[in-house]
Scaffold this motif. Structure first.
Motif, PDB file in Angstrom:
ATOM      1  N   UNK A  60       0.851  -1.184   0.000  1.00  0.00           N
ATOM      2  CA  UNK A  60       0.000   0.000   0.000  1.00  0.00           C
ATOM      3  C   UNK A  60       0.886   1.232   0.000  1.00  0.00           C
ATOM      4  N   UNK A  61       0.660   2.093  -0.973  1.00  0.00           N
ATOM      5  CA  UNK A  61       1.387   3.350  -1.062  1.00  0.00           C
ATOM      6  C   UNK A  61       0.336   4.452  -1.047  1.00  0.00           C
ATOM      7  N   UNK A  62       0.277   5.152   0.076  1.00  0.00           N
ATOM      8  CA  UNK A  62      -0.778   6.151   0.230  1.00  0.00           C
ATOM      9  C   UNK A  62      -2.125   5.457   0.288  1.00  0.00           C
ATOM     10  N   UNK A  63      -2.999   5.796  -0.637  1.00  0.00           N
ATOM     11  CA  UNK A  63      -4.332   5.180  -0.672  1.00  0.00           C
ATOM     12  C   UNK A  63      -4.476   4.184  -1.811  1.00  0.00           C
ATOM     13  N   UNK A  64      -3.390   3.923  -2.503  1.00  0.00           N
ATOM     14  CA  UNK A  64      -3.439   2.974  -3.612  1.00  0.00           C
ATOM     15  C   UNK A  64      -2.527   1.782  -3.324  1.00  0.00           C
ATOM     16  N   UNK A  65      -2.691   0.758  -4.127  1.00  0.00           N
ATOM     17  CA  UNK A  65      -1.878  -0.437  -3.996  1.00  0.00           C
ATOM     18  C   UNK A  65      -0.948  -0.538  -5.193  1.00  0.00           C
ATOM     19  N   UNK A  66       0.173  -1.202  -4.978  1.00  0.00           N
ATOM     20  CA  UNK A  66       1.144  -1.416  -6.050  1.00  0.00           C
ATOM     21  C   UNK A  66       1.644  -2.848  -5.959  1.00  0.00           C
ATOM     22  N   UNK A  77     -10.530  -1.891  -5.606  1.00  0.00           N
ATOM     23  CA  UNK A  77     -11.595  -2.787  -6.057  1.00  0.00           C
ATOM     24  C   UNK A  77     -11.075  -3.953  -6.902  1.00  0.00           C
ATOM     25  N   UNK A  78      -9.890  -3.811  -7.486  1.00  0.00           N
ATOM     26  CA  UNK A  78      -9.357  -4.848  -8.375  1.00  0.00           C
ATOM     27  C   UNK A  78      -8.186  -5.623  -7.772  1.00  0.00           C
ATOM     28  N   UNK A  79      -7.905  -5.387  -6.509  1.00  0.00           N
ATOM     29  CA  UNK A  79      -6.741  -6.018  -5.879  1.00  0.00           C
ATOM     30  C   UNK A  79      -6.839  -7.543  -5.886  1.00  0.00           C
ATOM     31  N   UNK A  80      -7.954  -8.088  -5.463  1.00  0.00           N
ATOM     32  CA  UNK A  80      -8.110  -9.545  -5.425  1.00  0.00           C
ATOM     33  C   UNK A  80      -8.101 -10.127  -6.837  1.00  0.00           C
TER      34      UNK A  80
END
Length: 161
Positions: A60-66, A77-80
């Motif tokens: 998690x970087x800030x409010x987003x994922x990488x 919403x698309x992480x899984x």
């Protein structure tokens, strides 16, 4: 010995020295998401429990994922969905754990960077030895070991073990 305190001095002594905590105007609580965990069994039989995100290299970087393996940003919403992609799974196999670091779960993700599944962080390859000796890494590794001793997988059939 008799000490004579005035009323004002007595009140100062009886009032606790703690202040009320300050609350931000927004939500005080972080968004707590149900974490999914994965039990990893190493070649030596040792078991570790890590979060699904850590296993998949999603930070998690800030409010987003990488995804550090795919080198892409992912919306929450698309992480899984990202974890199930064939391309992502190929990269999990392409970047196996480095054998010499065994239970430290270090992946070499390119020529100059490594990824620590235990801590869910990337670092330069030259810093791996320093990283695995940090108190934070050791604490998280011990937690992964402890979870393996106490973790019971979800029985989807509701059978008692």
């Amino acid at each position: 010995m008799n000490i004579d305190l005035g009323k004002r001095d007595w009140l100062k002594m009886s009032t606790p020295a703690l202040r009320r905590p300050k609350f931000s105007k927004g939500s005080d609580k972080k968004n707590v998401v149900d974490q999914q965990f994965i039990i990893l069994t190493l070649k030596n039989g040792m078991k570790l429990v890590v979060s699904s995100d850590s296993f998949h290299g999603i930070v998690m970087i800030g409010k987003t994922f990488r995804c550090v393996l795919c080198d892409v940003e992912i919306e929450t919403a698309f992480k899984e969905h990202h974890k199930s992609l064939v391309e992502h799974k190929k990269l999990l196999n392409k970047f196996p754990y480095v054998t010499e670091f065994s239970e430290n779960l270090i992946r070499q993700i390119n020529k100059i960077n490594c990824y620590c599944t235990i801590c869910n962080v990337t670092m330069g390859s030259v810093s791996v030895m320093l990283h695995i000796r940090t108190d934070e890494h050791i604490h998280k590794l011990n937690r992964a070991i402890l979870r393996a001793d106490t973790y019971k997988p979800l029985d989807v059939n509701n059978n008692s073990t």
